[in-house]
Design an enzyme around this catalytic site. Structure first.
Site, PDB file in Angstrom:
ATOM      1  N   CYS A 113       6.223  -5.217   0.198  1.00  0.00           N
ATOM      2  CA  CYS A 113       6.365  -3.865  -0.360  1.00  0.00           C
ATOM      3  C   CYS A 113       6.285  -2.798   0.743  1.00  0.00           C
ATOM      4  O   CYS A 113       7.218  -2.671   1.521  1.00  0.00           O
ATOM      5  CB  CYS A 113       5.349  -3.657  -1.478  1.00  0.00           C
ATOM      6  SG  CYS A 113       5.797  -2.321  -2.577  1.00  0.00           S
ATOM      7  N   GLU A 169       0.864 -11.806  -3.351  1.00  0.00           N
ATOM      8  CA  GLU A 169      -0.595 -11.896  -3.148  1.00  0.00           C
ATOM      9  C   GLU A 169      -1.368 -11.512  -4.402  1.00  0.00           C
ATOM     10  O   GLU A 169      -2.569 -11.735  -4.477  1.00  0.00           O
ATOM     11  CB  GLU A 169      -1.025 -11.031  -1.951  1.00  0.00           C
ATOM     12  CG  GLU A 169      -1.001  -9.524  -2.154  1.00  0.00           C
ATOM     13  CD  GLU A 169       0.381  -8.875  -2.056  1.00  0.00           C
ATOM     14  OE1 GLU A 169       1.392  -9.610  -2.022  1.00  0.00           O
ATOM     15  OE2 GLU A 169       0.449  -7.637  -2.029  1.00  0.00           O
ATOM     16  N   GLY A 185       0.874  -1.175   0.000  1.00  0.00           N
ATOM     17  CA  GLY A 185       0.000   0.000   0.000  1.00  0.00           C
ATOM     18  C   GLY A 185       0.896   1.204   0.000  1.00  0.00           C
ATOM     19  O   GLY A 185       1.755   1.340  -0.859  1.00  0.00           O
ATOM     20  N   HIS A 217       4.917  -8.420  -4.654  1.00  0.00           N
ATOM     21  CA  HIS A 217       3.562  -8.738  -4.168  1.00  0.00           C
ATOM     22  C   HIS A 217       3.100 -10.126  -4.597  1.00  0.00           C
ATOM     23  O   HIS A 217       2.309 -10.229  -5.545  1.00  0.00           O
ATOM     24  CB  HIS A 217       2.570  -7.736  -4.768  1.00  0.00           C
ATOM     25  CG  HIS A 217       2.717  -6.333  -4.304  1.00  0.00           C
ATOM     26  ND1 HIS A 217       2.052  -5.838  -3.217  1.00  0.00           N
ATOM     27  CD2 HIS A 217       3.438  -5.306  -4.803  1.00  0.00           C
ATOM     28  CE1 HIS A 217       2.345  -4.556  -3.055  1.00  0.00           C
ATOM     29  NE2 HIS A 217       3.191  -4.203  -4.002  1.00  0.00           N
TER      30      HIS A 217
HETATM   31  N1  GLN Z   1       6.118   3.092  -2.477  1.00  0.00           N
HETATM   32  C1  GLN Z   1       5.215   2.618  -1.471  1.00  0.00           C
HETATM   33  C2  GLN Z   1       5.646   3.076  -0.083  1.00  0.00           C
HETATM   34  O1  GLN Z   1       6.567   3.804   0.087  1.00  0.00           O
HETATM   35  C3  GLN Z   1       5.104   1.111  -1.480  1.00  0.00           C
HETATM   36  C4  GLN Z   1       4.367   0.662  -2.690  1.00  0.00           C
HETATM   37  C5  GLN Z   1       3.651  -0.658  -2.529  1.00  0.00           C
HETATM   38  O2  GLN Z   1       3.410  -1.145  -1.437  1.00  0.00           O
HETATM   39  N2  GLN Z   1       3.227  -1.203  -3.648  1.00  0.00           N
HETATM   40  O3  GLN Z   1       5.017   2.700   0.854  1.00  0.00           O
END
Ligand code: GLN
EC number: 4.3.3.6
Length: 197
Positions: free
Chosen positions: A82, A178, A50, A176
């Site tokens: 992520c 998922e 996220g 990811h």
């Molecule tokens: N760039 C996002 C962050 O700094 C991470 C992106 C992702 O979770 N797909 O949280």
């Protein structure tokens, strides 16, 4: 056989639903977790992808940041994807002001590291301990791991950058799983949770 472990997905922001589905497919009882009391009911926790700055802010707001930090330090098995990987780092190279992590893995991470022209891409990634070939790595404004402490095991690299790590009961990937329908990494985490019970 032991009953399935109960694994929470931190449901403040991000791709919670996809993780709930992947965990259930990997034989866990999966449930969203938002409140500190709910931490008592789980054997492990996924921190989804996220936006880590938002997750950090909401964790503070929901009174989750400190209890989570404590549970992770006390050995709660965790898996971050992520933004979740960023939240497990001891240090972020380029934090937004006030952005705090939960910690758990002795690593320094760089947010949005794969660069603008390449903000999102897919690539096969060979992950140590995962059999039957590479996993499909979906990278979305993904971080990479800039450096790790001696206790951290590097599980995968992409183009020379570390994108999957494990330290004891904590697992993290820049990408990811998922989102792919391939549940091998979730199954690895479910095994880690079972082993910790
Ligand atoms: N760039 C996002 C962050 O700094 C991470 C992106 C992702 O979770 N797909 O949280």
């Amino acid at each position: 056989m032991n009953p399935s472990p109960v694994i929470g997905v931190l449901a403040l922001q991000g791709d919670v639903r996809e993780h709930l589905i992947a965990l259930a497919a990997a034989d866990a009882v999966a449930r969203p977790v938002r409140r500190p009391e709910e931490l008592a009911e789980i054997d492990g926790l996924v921190i989804p992808g996220g936006e880590s700055t938002t997750i950090s802010k909401l964790a503070d707001l929901f009174g989750m940041a400190e209890p989570l930090r404590e549970r992770i330090a006390a050995g709660l098995p965790v898996y971050g994807t992520c933004a979740g990987l960023i939240m497990l780092a001891e240090k972020i190279l380029d934090p937004r002001s006030g952005q705090e992590t939960f910690g758990g893995i002795d690593m320094i991470v760089r947010r949005n590291a794969f660069g603008r022209q390449n903000e999102s891409f897919e690539a096969g990634v060979t992950v140590a301990g995962i059999e039957d070939g590479p996993v499909e790595g979906v990278f979305i404004r993904a971080p990479w791991v800039e450096s790790v402490g001696a206790e951290v095991e590097i599980l995968a690299e992409h183009e020379g950058h570390v994108v999957a790590v494990r330290q004891g009961r904590a697992l993290a990937t820049s990408f990811h799983p998922e989102l792919t329908g391939d549940h091998r990494i979730h199954a690895l985490f479910v095994d880690m949770v079972r082993a910790a019970r």
